[in-house]
Design a protein around this motif. Structure first.
Motif, PDB file in Angstrom:
ATOM      1  N   THR A  10      66.648  18.712  43.757  1.00 56.90           N
ATOM      2  CA  THR A  10      67.668  17.758  43.345  1.00 56.90           C
ATOM      3  C   THR A  10      68.276  18.219  42.026  1.00 56.90           C
ATOM      4  OG1 THR A  10      66.510  15.963  44.442  1.00 56.90           O
ATOM      5  CG2 THR A  10      68.120  15.349  42.760  1.00 56.90           C
ATOM      6  N   MET A  11      69.603  18.181  41.968  1.00 57.43           N
ATOM      7  CA  MET A  11      70.323  18.576  40.761  1.00 57.43           C
ATOM      8  C   MET A  11      71.605  17.745  40.672  1.00 57.43           C
ATOM      9  SD  MET A  11      71.525  22.398  39.608  1.00 57.43           S
ATOM     10  CE  MET A  11      73.187  22.490  40.265  1.00 57.43           C
ATOM     11  N   GLN A  12      71.944  17.306  39.500  1.00 56.50           N
ATOM     12  CA  GLN A  12      73.122  16.464  39.313  1.00 56.50           C
ATOM     13  C   GLN A  12      74.411  17.266  39.118  1.00 56.50           C
ATOM     14  OE1 GLN A  12      72.780  13.144  39.819  1.00 56.50           O
ATOM     15  NE2 GLN A  12      70.680  13.745  40.272  1.00 56.50           N
ATOM     16  N   GLY A  13      74.363  18.549  39.282  1.00 63.24           N
ATOM     17  CA  GLY A  13      75.531  19.392  39.092  1.00 63.24           C
ATOM     18  C   GLY A  13      75.328  20.293  37.908  1.00 63.24           C
ATOM     19  N   GLU A  43      74.303  24.774  47.835  1.00 60.90           N
ATOM     20  CA  GLU A  43      74.591  23.546  47.087  1.00 60.90           C
ATOM     21  C   GLU A  43      75.117  22.471  48.022  1.00 60.90           C
ATOM     22  OE1 GLU A  43      78.971  23.874  45.336  1.00 60.90           O
ATOM     23  OE2 GLU A  43      77.648  25.443  44.537  1.00 60.90           O
ATOM     24  N   PRO A  45      76.963  18.945  46.863  1.00 65.51           N
ATOM     25  CA  PRO A  45      77.326  17.894  45.911  1.00 65.51           C
ATOM     26  C   PRO A  45      77.146  16.490  46.493  1.00 65.51           C
ATOM     27  CG  PRO A  45      79.028  19.585  46.015  1.00 65.51           C
ATOM     28  CD  PRO A  45      78.052  19.876  47.108  1.00 65.51           C
ATOM     29  N   ASN A  48      73.470  15.897  45.984  1.00 67.77           N
ATOM     30  CA  ASN A  48      72.940  16.370  44.701  1.00 67.77           C
ATOM     31  C   ASN A  48      71.767  17.329  44.879  1.00 67.77           C
ATOM     32  OD1 ASN A  48      74.744  15.043  42.937  1.00 67.77           O
ATOM     33  ND2 ASN A  48      73.643  13.137  43.267  1.00 67.77           N
ATOM     34  N   GLU A  49      71.990  18.332  45.729  1.00 72.88           N
ATOM     35  CA  GLU A  49      70.966  19.343  45.964  1.00 72.88           C
ATOM     36  C   GLU A  49      71.533  20.732  45.695  1.00 72.88           C
ATOM     37  OE1 GLU A  49      68.170  18.350  49.527  1.00 72.88           O
ATOM     38  OE2 GLU A  49      70.210  17.721  50.053  1.00 72.88           O
TER      39      GLU A  49
END
Length: 101
Positions: A10-13, A43, A45, A48-49
């Protein structure tokens, strides 16, 4: 024998062009990792991955990279990394034009 390493987290950008700009130096440094043949950056968006699919020369080099990368991600506050290391069946992959040696 070559091995695939799949990683996602998980990554918010950032994502897209901004991600490419922000992580260009990291991408270049990954080319220096022992045993790395190639990496495909992934990725989503919408969910959020982010992550990647890597091809390594051996299971050992994939494991070594995974350990290092998991620690690096933790320093960025990213935990809950999903990862798999899988052997490649080169003969079948060749039939389907897979980019493996």
């Amino acid at each position: 024998m070559t091995h695939i390493l799949q990683i996602d987290f998980t990554m918010q950008g950032p994502f897209g062009d901004e991600m490419a700009e922000v992580f260009a130096d990291l991408a270049k440094s990954i080319n220096e990792e022992e045993g790395l043949i190639w990496k495909i950056w992934t990725e989503s968006p919408d969910t959020n991955e982010a992550g990647g699919v890597y091809l390594f020369e051996s299971k050992e080099t994939a494991e070594k990279y995974l350990n290092m990368h998991t620690n690096r991600l933790a320093k960025f506050g990213i935990t809950g990394v999903n990862a798999k290391i899988l052997a490649i069946n080169s003969k079948l992959t060749e039939i389907n034009n897979g980019p493996v040696k």
